[in-house]
Design an enzyme around this catalytic site. Structure first.
Site, PDB file in Angstrom:
ATOM      1  N   HIS A  79       0.601  -1.140   0.150  1.00  0.00           N
ATOM      2  CA  HIS A  79       0.425  -0.024  -0.285  1.00  0.00           C
ATOM      3  C   HIS A  79       1.116   1.331  -0.343  1.00  0.00           C
ATOM      4  O   HIS A  79       1.882   1.569   0.165  1.00  0.00           O
ATOM      5  CB  HIS A  79      -0.472  -0.090   0.988  1.00  0.00           C
ATOM      6  CG  HIS A  79      -1.702  -1.031   0.841  1.00  0.00           C
ATOM      7  ND1 HIS A  79      -2.622  -0.989   2.258  1.00  0.00           N
ATOM      8  CD2 HIS A  79      -2.074  -1.979   0.192  1.00  0.00           C
ATOM      9  CE1 HIS A  79      -3.506  -1.905   1.896  1.00  0.00           C
ATOM     10  NE2 HIS A  79      -3.648  -2.117   0.380  1.00  0.00           N
ATOM     11  N   TYR A 208      -9.343   4.966   8.390  1.00  0.00           N
ATOM     12  CA  TYR A 208      -9.022   5.329  10.158  1.00  0.00           C
ATOM     13  C   TYR A 208     -10.122   5.728  10.341  1.00  0.00           C
ATOM     14  O   TYR A 208      -9.990   7.358   9.436  1.00  0.00           O
ATOM     15  CB  TYR A 208      -7.446   5.577  10.256  1.00  0.00           C
ATOM     16  CG  TYR A 208      -6.167   4.871  10.532  1.00  0.00           C
ATOM     17  CD1 TYR A 208      -5.468   4.454   9.252  1.00  0.00           C
ATOM     18  CD2 TYR A 208      -6.519   4.045  11.157  1.00  0.00           C
ATOM     19  CE1 TYR A 208      -4.679   3.371   9.400  1.00  0.00           C
ATOM     20  CE2 TYR A 208      -4.699   3.099  12.033  1.00  0.00           C
ATOM     21  CZ  TYR A 208      -4.491   3.185  10.933  1.00  0.00           C
ATOM     22  OH  TYR A 208      -3.533   1.913  10.499  1.00  0.00           O
ATOM     23  N   PRO A 296      -3.113  -0.196  19.279  1.00  0.00           N
ATOM     24  CA  PRO A 296      -2.470  -0.298  18.097  1.00  0.00           C
ATOM     25  C   PRO A 296      -2.868   0.493  16.670  1.00  0.00           C
ATOM     26  O   PRO A 296      -2.220  -0.033  15.902  1.00  0.00           O
ATOM     27  CB  PRO A 296      -3.081  -1.795  17.304  1.00  0.00           C
ATOM     28  CG  PRO A 296      -4.836  -1.950  18.885  1.00  0.00           C
ATOM     29  CD  PRO A 296      -3.189  -0.501  19.298  1.00  0.00           C
ATOM     30  N   LYS A 300       2.646  -0.029  15.215  1.00  0.00           N
ATOM     31  CA  LYS A 300       3.824  -0.184  15.388  1.00  0.00           C
ATOM     32  C   LYS A 300       4.280  -1.747  15.735  1.00  0.00           C
ATOM     33  O   LYS A 300       5.767  -2.336  15.905  1.00  0.00           O
ATOM     34  CB  LYS A 300       4.342   1.085  15.927  1.00  0.00           C
ATOM     35  CG  LYS A 300       4.105   2.292  15.411  1.00  0.00           C
ATOM     36  CD  LYS A 300       4.844   1.974  14.542  1.00  0.00           C
ATOM     37  CE  LYS A 300       4.809   3.085  13.126  1.00  0.00           C
ATOM     38  NZ  LYS A 300       5.453   2.735  11.614  1.00  0.00           N
ATOM     39  N   TYR A 387       4.878   6.624  10.050  1.00  0.00           N
ATOM     40  CA  TYR A 387       3.592   4.957   9.524  1.00  0.00           C
ATOM     41  C   TYR A 387       3.906   4.407   8.853  1.00  0.00           C
ATOM     42  O   TYR A 387       4.497   3.318   9.400  1.00  0.00           O
ATOM     43  CB  TYR A 387       2.565   5.569   8.737  1.00  0.00           C
ATOM     44  CG  TYR A 387       1.405   4.762   8.864  1.00  0.00           C
ATOM     45  CD1 TYR A 387       0.449   4.767   9.508  1.00  0.00           C
ATOM     46  CD2 TYR A 387       1.237   3.314   8.796  1.00  0.00           C
ATOM     47  CE1 TYR A 387      -0.563   4.057  10.042  1.00  0.00           C
ATOM     48  CE2 TYR A 387       0.354   2.841   7.825  1.00  0.00           C
ATOM     49  CZ  TYR A 387      -0.631   2.743   9.050  1.00  0.00           C
ATOM     50  OH  TYR A 387      -1.356   1.292   9.072  1.00  0.00           O
TER      51      TYR A 387
HETATM   52  C1  PHB Z   1      -4.882  -5.053  11.560  1.00  0.00           C
HETATM   53  O1  PHB Z   1      -4.847  -5.251  10.254  1.00  0.00           O
HETATM   54  O2  PHB Z   1      -4.792  -6.051  12.498  1.00  0.00           O
HETATM   55  C2  PHB Z   1      -3.938  -3.504  11.566  1.00  0.00           C
HETATM   56  C3  PHB Z   1      -3.863  -2.261  10.856  1.00  0.00           C
HETATM   57  C4  PHB Z   1      -3.618  -1.251  11.176  1.00  0.00           C
HETATM   58  C5  PHB Z   1      -3.710  -0.924  12.548  1.00  0.00           C
HETATM   59  C6  PHB Z   1      -3.617  -1.794  13.668  1.00  0.00           C
HETATM   60  C7  PHB Z   1      -4.638  -3.344  13.085  1.00  0.00           C
HETATM   61  O3  PHB Z   1      -3.791   0.044  12.321  1.00  0.00           O
END
Ligand code: PHB
Ligand code: APR
Length: 394
Positions: A79, A208, A296, A300, A387
């Site tokens: 991505h 997000y 999460p 990270k 990120y």
């Molecule tokens: C996930 O795909 O499990 C995932 C992706 C992004 C995050 C946390 C978990 O910030």
């Protein structure tokens, strides 16, 4: 059955077969250093455990370099950005453009674990699964020990160094005397309800979303598997979240016309920030979740575990070549990256979640910050470079 192991010896005793412990064993093997990995759970359990799934470029590069990249490069989804959604609109953060072409790879942690176990199996050095009563001793000597029971018999593994890779609920960190460490901690007044659904993702990139009803995240595992998270009470019972409620809530918070599919996994994760300093005591070196936890939101956790282990493996290679400067610097080296990730994860979490009992003032600040990130190249670059990961620059 394992023969009597009461006099077992190795160079590095590794406690825990999560990504940290398994990758350390693999890297040490590459340096010709022997290790034994001890794990309380079964192989099936650790291969099935669903965790996050975002790999930084530095993590991807390391896995390729050490021969573990083949399936990841075939099946992982690369991505080049994410979407932030708030106030009913989406804003793309273009990682490639903001970070000189860098990106992330979406590949489930349990897939990384499966690849690591396959490599350990090929080397004839699988972990000892389903051990119990694990404890560590003589940490301040140059011959520390890991004690455990297996199949009802007591065993002792003597080694030069112990790697505490036993996660947030392990025994290694609590074995360090309280007076020898400082812990830093923050709990958040919410958790994440995570689900895995057998349906094609309704988006190409991760979304997000900040919403008055709480945070939501649309992620994925493959072209056929979607992963979603919803902010919930920290002690929420997944049974209070029937499938219909989850889909409805996701649609509202993500402001998206979602495709539905069977939900095959559902669980609640609490949100916590935690760091122990130093990450070492005598001949015990902590790595991964045993030393630090991040919420999460910034994805990270796994990347930090991999970064710790890269530093530890190099320090151990030098140690066996006759210089212990790397081991001496291990904790400081790791903690610089750890605190950067702690800050980033806390910042993402604070910006995107609804704080119960929160005031209008904080909400206005959140929205102002989100608008700044969406509208300013400088602010977007800050998000993007953290990120995708700061690579070797930290
Ligand atoms: C996930 O795909 O499990 C995932 C992706 C992004 C995050 C946390 C978990 O910030
Ligand atoms: N003895 C042996 N093994 C133990 C013990 C013990 N006393 N206690 C726990 N373990 C095992 C756990 O069963 C687990 O398999 O240690 C392993 C720790 O693995 P993880 O929790 O996956 O931690 P780590 O390898 O540091 O990986 C960090 O995992 O938790 C996620 O978000 C985190 O993605 C990050 C990554």
């Amino acid at each position: 059955m394992i023969p009597n192991m009461s006099d077992m010896q190795t160079q590095v005793g590794i406690v825990g077969a999560g990504p940290a412990g398994l990758l350390l064993a693999h890297l040490l093997h590459g340096h010709g250093i022997a290790s034994v990995v001890l794990e309380t759970r079964s192989r099936a359990h650790i291969e099935r455990r669903i965790r996050a799934g975002v790999l930084e470029q530095g993590t991807v590069d390391l896995l390729i370099e050490c021969g573990l990249g083949e399936r990841m490069q075939r099946e992982g989804l690369v991505h080049h950005g994410i979407e932030l959604r708030f106030s009913g609109r989406g804003h793309r953060i273009d990682f490639s453009e903001l970070t000189d072409g860098r990106g992330i790879t979406v590949y489930g942690q349990q897939e990384v674990v499966k690849d690591l176990l396959a490599a350990r199996e090929a080397a004839g050095a699988l972990p000892r699964f389903e051990v119990a009563d694990v404890s560590v001793a003589d940490l301040e000597s140059d011959r520390p020990a890991v004690r455990f029971t297996y199949d009802g018999a007591e065993h002792e593994l003597r080694c030069d160094v112990i790697a505490g890779c036993d996660g947030s609920h392990g025994v290694c960190r609590p074995s360090i005397p309280d007076a020898a460490v400082t812990t830093y901690e923050r709990e958040y007044p919410f958790g994440w309800l995570g689900i895995l659904a057998e349906v094609a993702p309704s988006t190409e990139e991760l979304i997000y979303a900040r919403h008055e009803r709480g945070f939501a995240l649309h992620s994925m595992r493959s072209p056929e598997l979607s992963r979603f998270y919803l902010q919930c009470e920290p002690d929420a019972d997944p049974d209070d979240w029937p499938d219909a409620r989850i889909w409805e809530e996701l649609r509202i918070r993500l402001a998206l016309d979602l495709d539905e599919g069977p939900i095959i996994e559902k669980g609640v994760t609490p949100m916590r920030s935690y760091v122990v300093e130093p990450m070492q005591h005598g001949r015990l070196f902590l790595a991964g979740d045993a030393a630090h936890i991040v919420p999460p939101t910034g994805a990270k956790g796994l990347n930090l575990a991999v970064a710790d282990v890269r530093v530890l493996a190099a320090a151990l290679r030098d140690f066996y070549a006759g210089t212990d400067a790397g081991l001496g610097a291990y904790s400081d080296t790791c903690l610089r990256r750890v605190w950067r990730a702690e800050h980033f994860s806390w910042w993402m979490t604070s910006m995107l979640h609804r704080f119960p009992g929160g005031h209008g003032f904080e909400e206005k600040l959140q929205l102002s910050q989100l608008e700044y990130v969406a509208g300013s190249r400088a602010a977007a670059t800050t998000l993007a470079e953290n990120y995708v990961g700061l690579g070797q620059r930290i």
